[in-house]
Write an enzyme that holds these catalytic residues in place. Structure first.
Site, PDB file in Angstrom:
ATOM      1  N   GLY A  80      -3.898  -4.979 -12.084  1.00 19.17           N
ATOM      2  CA  GLY A  80      -3.569  -3.616 -12.497  1.00 19.17           C
ATOM      3  C   GLY A  80      -4.196  -3.297 -13.839  1.00 19.17           C
ATOM      4  O   GLY A  80      -3.707  -3.760 -14.877  1.00 19.17           O
TER       5      GLY A  80
ATOM      6  N   CYS B 113       0.864  -1.186   0.000  1.00 17.06           N
ATOM      7  CA  CYS B 113       0.000   0.000   0.000  1.00 17.06           C
ATOM      8  C   CYS B 113       0.907   1.245   0.000  1.00 17.06           C
ATOM      9  O   CYS B 113       1.800   1.352   0.844  1.00 17.06           O
ATOM     10  CB  CYS B 113      -0.881  -0.019   1.247  1.00 17.06           C
ATOM     11  SG  CYS B 113      -1.821   1.481   1.442  1.00 17.06           S
TER      12      CYS B 113
HETATM   13  C1  LIG Z   1     -10.276   2.027  -3.435  1.00 22.42           C
HETATM   14  C2  LIG Z   1      -9.159   1.030  -3.417  1.00 22.42           C
HETATM   15  C3  LIG Z   1      -8.875   0.313  -2.255  1.00 22.42           C
HETATM   16  C4  LIG Z   1      -7.837  -0.615  -2.227  1.00 22.42           C
HETATM   17  N1  LIG Z   1      -7.596  -1.314  -1.074  1.00 22.42           N
HETATM   18  C5  LIG Z   1      -6.604  -2.246  -1.039  1.00 22.42           C
HETATM   19  C6  LIG Z   1      -6.369  -3.028   0.140  1.00 22.42           C
HETATM   20  O1  LIG Z   1      -7.063  -2.913   1.157  1.00 22.42           O
HETATM   21  N2  LIG Z   1      -5.344  -3.918   0.091  1.00 22.42           N
HETATM   22  C7  LIG Z   1      -4.558  -4.130  -1.015  1.00 22.42           C
HETATM   23  O2  LIG Z   1      -3.659  -4.966  -0.981  1.00 22.42           O
HETATM   24  N3  LIG Z   1      -4.792  -3.420  -2.159  1.00 22.42           N
HETATM   25  C8  LIG Z   1      -5.783  -2.500  -2.185  1.00 22.42           C
HETATM   26  N4  LIG Z   1      -6.023  -1.803  -3.345  1.00 22.42           N
HETATM   27  C9  LIG Z   1      -5.219  -2.107  -4.565  1.00 22.42           C
HETATM   28  C10 LIG Z   1      -5.941  -3.119  -5.461  1.00 22.42           C
HETATM   29  O3  LIG Z   1      -6.151  -4.346  -4.794  1.00 22.42           O
HETATM   30  C11 LIG Z   1      -5.149  -3.393  -6.772  1.00 22.42           C
HETATM   31  O4  LIG Z   1      -3.913  -3.972  -6.454  1.00 22.42           O
HETATM   32  C12 LIG Z   1      -4.918  -2.129  -7.577  1.00 22.42           C
HETATM   33  O5  LIG Z   1      -6.046  -1.275  -7.528  1.00 22.42           O
HETATM   34  C13 LIG Z   1      -4.576  -2.426  -9.038  1.00 22.42           C
HETATM   35  O6  LIG Z   1      -5.630  -3.075  -9.696  1.00 22.42           O
HETATM   36  P1  LIG Z   1      -6.731  -2.275 -10.592  1.00 22.42           P
HETATM   37  O7  LIG Z   1      -5.984  -1.353 -11.492  1.00 22.42           O
HETATM   38  O8  LIG Z   1      -7.489  -3.348 -11.317  1.00 22.42           O
HETATM   39  O9  LIG Z   1      -7.596  -1.523  -9.634  1.00 22.42           O
HETATM   40  C14 LIG Z   1      -7.052  -0.852  -3.387  1.00 22.42           C
HETATM   41  C15 LIG Z   1      -7.338  -0.137  -4.555  1.00 22.42           C
HETATM   42  C16 LIG Z   1      -8.371   0.794  -4.585  1.00 22.42           C
HETATM   43  C17 LIG Z   1      -8.639   1.544  -5.876  1.00 22.42           C
END
Ligand SMILES: Cc1cc2nc3c(=O)[nH]c(=O)nc-3n(C[C@H](O)[C@H](O)[C@H](O)COP(=O)(O)O)c2cc1C
Length: 303
Positions: free
Chosen positions: A241, A126
């Site tokens: 991602g 994070c």
């Molecule tokens: C609103 C939000 C909350 C997220 N919360 C977490 C979390 O609690 N733990 C985590 O490992 N990743 C968290 N992520 C990251 C996502 O799991 C993911 O790795 C990242 O968004 C990339 O994927 P995407 O482009 O499909 O969204 C969060 C992402 C977003 C947008």
């Protein structure tokens, strides 16, 4: 044709949600579990956290910028949500945890495993929470230490979720493997910011946040490709991602992921799109003359 073995998990298809996008409610996880091969929980810590004050999420044409600050109900309350989930759904759960030290990660993972999850995901990535995530996970030595201590604490498979905010992603993947991790998740969000030009100040309360969605797809694919090369295809990878279509998922598989996670796309589409993605993937596998989806994994490395 779409069934896969990911570490010790047998999954009906290679799609799952990415941690955090849909919150912690068991009802939302159930909705995902109806379609996905596995569901991933929001990251849980030892105690309840409220997260940052608003604004914590900004949408723009390339995706989302967020800095929620790891809000969660704490590991005990989350256990009660999981009990409800398991009464309604049998799809395997990957429980995500975040800690401030190897010792805290191990204790949390042990508690998470006692709630009945089939695997643990370590949030080492994070980009916006002080003392957690990237602040620990950008250093390969820490990735090894945390993976090792969690592996000693639990019997279920352990997946280290790694940060793209580094100049050597392959080194982070190798570090996870060295610590005994059974797989990695690549990637978490990319550290970023936006500035409000009228107010002339950062949009997010916490100034910097994590970029997700379409804009980061090529970064995620590159990280998966590097991780696969660095570990010579010997460490299972969950790709994440910017995935918005089954073709994006294929790209991740060709780079070396065995399964993929959907994040931002689920903020504006129902989990039912996983059905559509499965249909597209099945048609592609057949049309290209492969026996099953596993044959796609890492195929771009042979070219
Ligand atoms: C609103 C939000 C909350 C997220 N919360 C977490 C979390 O609690 N733990 C985590 O490992 N990743 C968290 N992520 C990251 C996502 O799991 C993911 O790795 C990242 O968004 C990339 O994927 P995407 O482009 O499909 O969204 C969060 C992402 C977003 C947008």
């Amino acid at each position: 044709m779409l069934e896969i073995q990911f570490s010790k998990l047998r999954l009906k298809n290679p799609f799952m949600n990415a941690s955090g996008i849909l919150g912690v409610a068991s009802s939302t996880l159930e909705e995902v579990g109806r379609y996905a091969g596995a569901v991933v929980s929001k990251s849980c810590g030892s105690e309840e956290r409220k997260g940052y004050a608003n604004p914590t999420v900004v949408a723009f044409e390339g995706g989302l910028l967020n800095a929620l600050g790891l809000p969660n109900p704490g590991i005990e309350e989350f256990g009660r949500e999981l009990e409800q989930y398991y009464r309604a759904c049998k799809t395997p759960v990957i429980g995500s945890v975040f800690g401030g030290s190897a010792r805290e990660f191990a204790a949390l993972a042990k508690r998470m495993a006692s709630h009945g999850v089939q695997a643990i995901e370590l949030n080492l990535s994070c980009p916006h929470a002080k003392g957690y995530g990237t602040e620990i996970g950008a250093d390969p030595a820490n990735v090894t230490a945390v993976s090792r201590s969690v592996k000693r604490a639990v019997k279920v498979p352990v997946f280290a979720k790694l940060t793209p905010n580094t100049d050597d992603f392959g080194a982070l993947a190798t570090a996870a493997k060295r610590g005994g991790a059974d797989g990695i998740t690549a990637i978490n969000t990319v550290k970023a910011m936006r500035i409000d030009v009228d107010l002339r100040r950062p949009v997010l309360t916490s100034v910097y946040g994590g970029l997700s969605g379409r804009a980061i797809l090529p970064i995620g694919v590159r990280c998966v490709h590097e991780a696969y090369a660095a570990t010579v295809g010997k460490l299972p990878i969950l790709g994440a991602g910017g995935i918005e279509s089954w073709r994006d998922a294929v790209e991740y598989l060709l780079a070396g992921a065995s399964a993929v996670q959907l994040g931002t796309v689920l903020a504006h589409s129902s989990p039912k799109i996983i059905e559509e993605f499965c249909d597209g993937l099945r048609t592609y596998v057949k049309a290209e003359g492969f026996r099953d989806v596993g044959e796609l994994v890492g195929a771009a490395h042979k070219a």
